[in-house]
Design an enzyme around this catalytic site. Structure first.
Site, PDB file in Angstrom:
ATOM      1  N   LYS A   1      -5.155  -9.550  -5.655  1.00 31.44           N
ATOM      2  CA  LYS A   1      -6.413  -9.934  -4.991  1.00 31.44           C
ATOM      3  C   LYS A   1      -7.515  -8.922  -5.327  1.00 31.44           C
ATOM      4  O   LYS A   1      -7.225  -7.737  -5.552  1.00 31.44           O
ATOM      5  CB  LYS A   1      -6.221 -10.073  -3.482  1.00 31.44           C
ATOM      6  CG  LYS A   1      -6.185  -8.777  -2.729  1.00 31.44           C
ATOM      7  CD  LYS A   1      -6.495  -8.962  -1.249  1.00 31.44           C
ATOM      8  CE  LYS A   1      -6.645  -7.567  -0.647  1.00 31.44           C
ATOM      9  NZ  LYS A   1      -7.417  -7.455   0.538  1.00 31.44           N
TER      10      LYS A   1
ATOM     11  N   LYS B   1       0.814  -1.229   0.000  1.00 31.68           N
ATOM     12  CA  LYS B   1       0.000   0.000   0.000  1.00 31.68           C
ATOM     13  C   LYS B   1       0.841   1.269   0.000  1.00 31.68           C
ATOM     14  O   LYS B   1       0.351   2.338  -0.335  1.00 31.68           O
ATOM     15  CB  LYS B   1      -0.977   0.005   1.186  1.00 31.68           C
ATOM     16  CG  LYS B   1      -2.026  -1.084   1.062  1.00 31.68           C
ATOM     17  CD  LYS B   1      -3.333  -0.738   1.730  1.00 31.68           C
ATOM     18  CE  LYS B   1      -4.386  -1.753   1.326  1.00 31.68           C
ATOM     19  NZ  LYS B   1      -5.719  -1.424   1.716  1.00 31.68           N
TER      20      LYS B   1
ATOM     21  N   LYS C   1     -11.564  -3.811  -2.732  1.00 36.37           N
ATOM     22  CA  LYS C   1     -12.570  -2.750  -2.900  1.00 36.37           C
ATOM     23  C   LYS C   1     -11.944  -1.382  -3.083  1.00 36.37           C
ATOM     24  O   LYS C   1     -12.605  -0.454  -3.505  1.00 36.37           O
ATOM     25  CB  LYS C   1     -13.562  -2.754  -1.740  1.00 36.37           C
ATOM     26  CG  LYS C   1     -12.973  -2.548  -0.360  1.00 36.37           C
ATOM     27  CD  LYS C   1     -14.103  -2.482   0.654  1.00 36.37           C
ATOM     28  CE  LYS C   1     -13.901  -3.388   1.839  1.00 36.37           C
ATOM     29  NZ  LYS C   1     -12.726  -3.036   2.636  1.00 36.37           N
TER      30      LYS C   1
HETATM   31  P1  ATP Z   1      -8.942  -2.716   0.884  1.00 35.75           P
HETATM   32  O1  ATP Z   1      -9.036  -3.037  -0.559  1.00 35.75           O
HETATM   33  O2  ATP Z   1      -9.483  -1.387   1.246  1.00 35.75           O
HETATM   34  O3  ATP Z   1      -7.604  -3.001   1.469  1.00 35.75           O
HETATM   35  P2  ATP Z   1     -10.015  -5.208   1.548  1.00 35.75           P
HETATM   36  O4  ATP Z   1     -11.375  -5.535   1.047  1.00 35.75           O
HETATM   37  O5  ATP Z   1      -8.843  -5.844   0.939  1.00 35.75           O
HETATM   38  O6  ATP Z   1      -9.912  -3.662   1.572  1.00 35.75           O
HETATM   39  P3  ATP Z   1     -10.888  -5.534   4.293  1.00 35.75           P
HETATM   40  O7  ATP Z   1     -12.154  -4.875   4.085  1.00 35.75           O
HETATM   41  O8  ATP Z   1     -10.235  -5.023   5.498  1.00 35.75           O
HETATM   42  O9  ATP Z   1      -9.861  -5.489   3.098  1.00 35.75           O
HETATM   43  O10 ATP Z   1     -11.090  -7.082   4.368  1.00 35.75           O
HETATM   44  C1  ATP Z   1     -12.086  -7.703   5.136  1.00 35.75           C
HETATM   45  C2  ATP Z   1     -11.907  -9.191   5.042  1.00 35.75           C
HETATM   46  O11 ATP Z   1     -12.089  -9.629   3.694  1.00 35.75           O
HETATM   47  C3  ATP Z   1     -10.506  -9.664   5.458  1.00 35.75           C
HETATM   48  O12 ATP Z   1     -10.660 -10.846   6.215  1.00 35.75           O
HETATM   49  C4  ATP Z   1      -9.824  -9.952   4.165  1.00 35.75           C
HETATM   50  O13 ATP Z   1      -8.840 -10.948   4.304  1.00 35.75           O
HETATM   51  C5  ATP Z   1     -10.988 -10.451   3.321  1.00 35.75           C
HETATM   52  N1  ATP Z   1     -10.723 -10.236   1.905  1.00 35.75           N
HETATM   53  C6  ATP Z   1     -10.561  -9.042   1.281  1.00 35.75           C
HETATM   54  N2  ATP Z   1     -10.347  -9.210  -0.031  1.00 35.75           N
HETATM   55  C7  ATP Z   1     -10.369 -10.563  -0.245  1.00 35.75           C
HETATM   56  C8  ATP Z   1     -10.201 -11.375  -1.400  1.00 35.75           C
HETATM   57  N3  ATP Z   1      -9.965 -10.834  -2.579  1.00 35.75           N
HETATM   58  N4  ATP Z   1     -10.291 -12.712  -1.268  1.00 35.75           N
HETATM   59  C9  ATP Z   1     -10.538 -13.267  -0.058  1.00 35.75           C
HETATM   60  N5  ATP Z   1     -10.695 -12.561   1.069  1.00 35.75           N
HETATM   61  C10 ATP Z   1     -10.617 -11.226   0.997  1.00 35.75           C
END
Ligand code: ATP
Ligand code: LTN
Length: 329
Positions: free
Chosen positions: A195, A114, A198
């Site tokens: 991955k 990040k 969002k």
């Molecule tokens: P950002 O993109 O803002 O970093 P994020 O969606 O990656 O956000 P969080 O909202 O904090 O991260 O994630 C919430 C949960 O969703 C965490 O347990 C994370 O591991 C899971 N998660 C996020 N993206 C994925 C993905 N692509 N596949 C599986 N699990 C995910």
């Protein structure tokens, strides 16, 4: 006291929740409420580590809580909180930041990813894992259901807790990550090496839980695929199609082999069309419940109740940590 093991997890209101969040984390959260004592948290303070518009943030915090309920969390069985409502999270984070080290924060993959290429990076992004450790340790958590990307943060939480316990005496339970076997890492639709996230700038890289059927179809039909035309699970050589197969299987149920069998001799186009329908069917009930929950005004009551219950647990742990450290309480 309940004999059930404690589960804690958090999700950032940093954008519209995606299918990655749903399949990687939220489905496990819902399943665990049957057997565990669960505390789930909208980690609004973590979302401040990257800049965002205040009005947008407010809406996203509420929508995230509403979507968690719409996805199946039962507010009568779990404690659902907004992180900033329970000030003990920040207070413990400071205490832990005096046990964690600069070196270990710098080794965190998420921080490296990040901060890469950024001219200015907030201090909060650097110390993010310490606040996450505080979230988890305050509730004497046994199990932390997360996607694979968060494993390192749960491991560092364990290290910090263990160091604290050895230095000052036993205060914290050492938590374990709980990562689903399939769906732990749903990849981006436009690049299967990243991955699904969002906070990605390209909205076609993810499906959100509130996307319309038309948007879902458009995004899935335009998802990148691999060379060849065979619908086959082979993460090394066919990363994009393997990701789509994982999504199909996690949404519809059924094994990947069965799905491969259904599309033997057919091309990517048929498979993607059906996948769009499967994803739409999966999200439809969540979207309907979301509308009802927003209209009912239930969220404000649920998170207030949650904070009252959470504080009861959090202040005991925080008090014990302060006492062990030698603060006058
Ligand atoms: P950002 O993109 O803002 O970093 P994020 O969606 O990656 O956000 P969080 O909202 O904090 O991260 O994630 C919430 C949960 O969703 C965490 O347990 C994370 O591991 C899971 N998660 C996020 N993206 C994925 C993905 N692509 N596949 C599986 N699990 C995910
Ligand atoms: N860093 C997590 C969100 C998070 C979290 C937590 C997850 C903050 N605090 C405590 C589990 C337990 C992420 O998913 N990006």
């Amino acid at each position: 006291m309940s004999q059930k093991k404690r589960v804690f997890s958090g999700i950032q209101p940093s954008g519209a929740l995606t299918l990655g969040n749903y399949l990687g984390a939220m489905k496990q959260w819902v399943a665990l409420q049957e057997t565990h004592d669960c505390v789930y948290c909208v980690v609004d303070l973590h979302a401040l580590t990257v800049p965002s518009d205040p009005d947008d943030l407010k809406k996203r915090i509420f929508d995230t809580a509403a979507l968690l309920i719409a996805s199946g969390l039962d507010p009568d069985r779990v404690i659902l909180i907004i992180q900033s409502h329970v000030h003990e999270h920040c207070e413990l984070a400071w205490l832990l930041s005096c046990t964690a080290t600069y070196g270990e924060m710098g080794r965190m993959t998420q921080f490296k990813e990040k901060s890469e290429g950024k001219e200015s990076v907030s201090l909060g992004l650097f110390t993010y894992p310490v606040l996450m450790a505080a979230d988890i340790l305050l509730y004497q958590t046994d199990l932390v259901p997360v996607g694979a990307d968060q494993k390192q943060h749960v491991e560092i939480t364990r290290d910090i807790a263990d160091r604290f316990n050895r230095r000052y005496g036993p205060v914290f339970t050492l938590p374990e990550p709980f990562i689903p076997e399939a769906g732990a890492r749903i990849m981006s639709l436009d690049d299967p090496t990243k991955k699904m996230s969002k906070s990605n700038q390209n909205p076609n890289s993810y499906v959100t839980l509130l996307d319309t059927p038309a948007a879902i179809r458009k995004k899935i039909l335009s998802a990148v695929t691999d060379s060849g035309r065979e619908v086959r699970y082979d993460p090394e050589n066919k990363a994009a199609v393997s990701n789509l197969l994982t999504i199909y299987s996690r949404c519809a149920g059924g094994s990947i082999e069965d799905i491969e069998g259904m599309y033997a001799g057919k091309g990517y186009a048929d498979f993607k069309k059906d996948l769009a329908a499967v994803v739409t069917d999966t999200l439809r009930p969540v979207q309907q419940r979301f509308e009802d929950i927003c209209a009912s005004g239930e969220v404000a009551r649920v998170v207030k109740d949650g904070a009252d219950k959470a504080r009861e647990i959090a202040r005991v742990t925080l008090g014990a940590a302060k006492e062990r450290i030698g603060l006058v309480i």
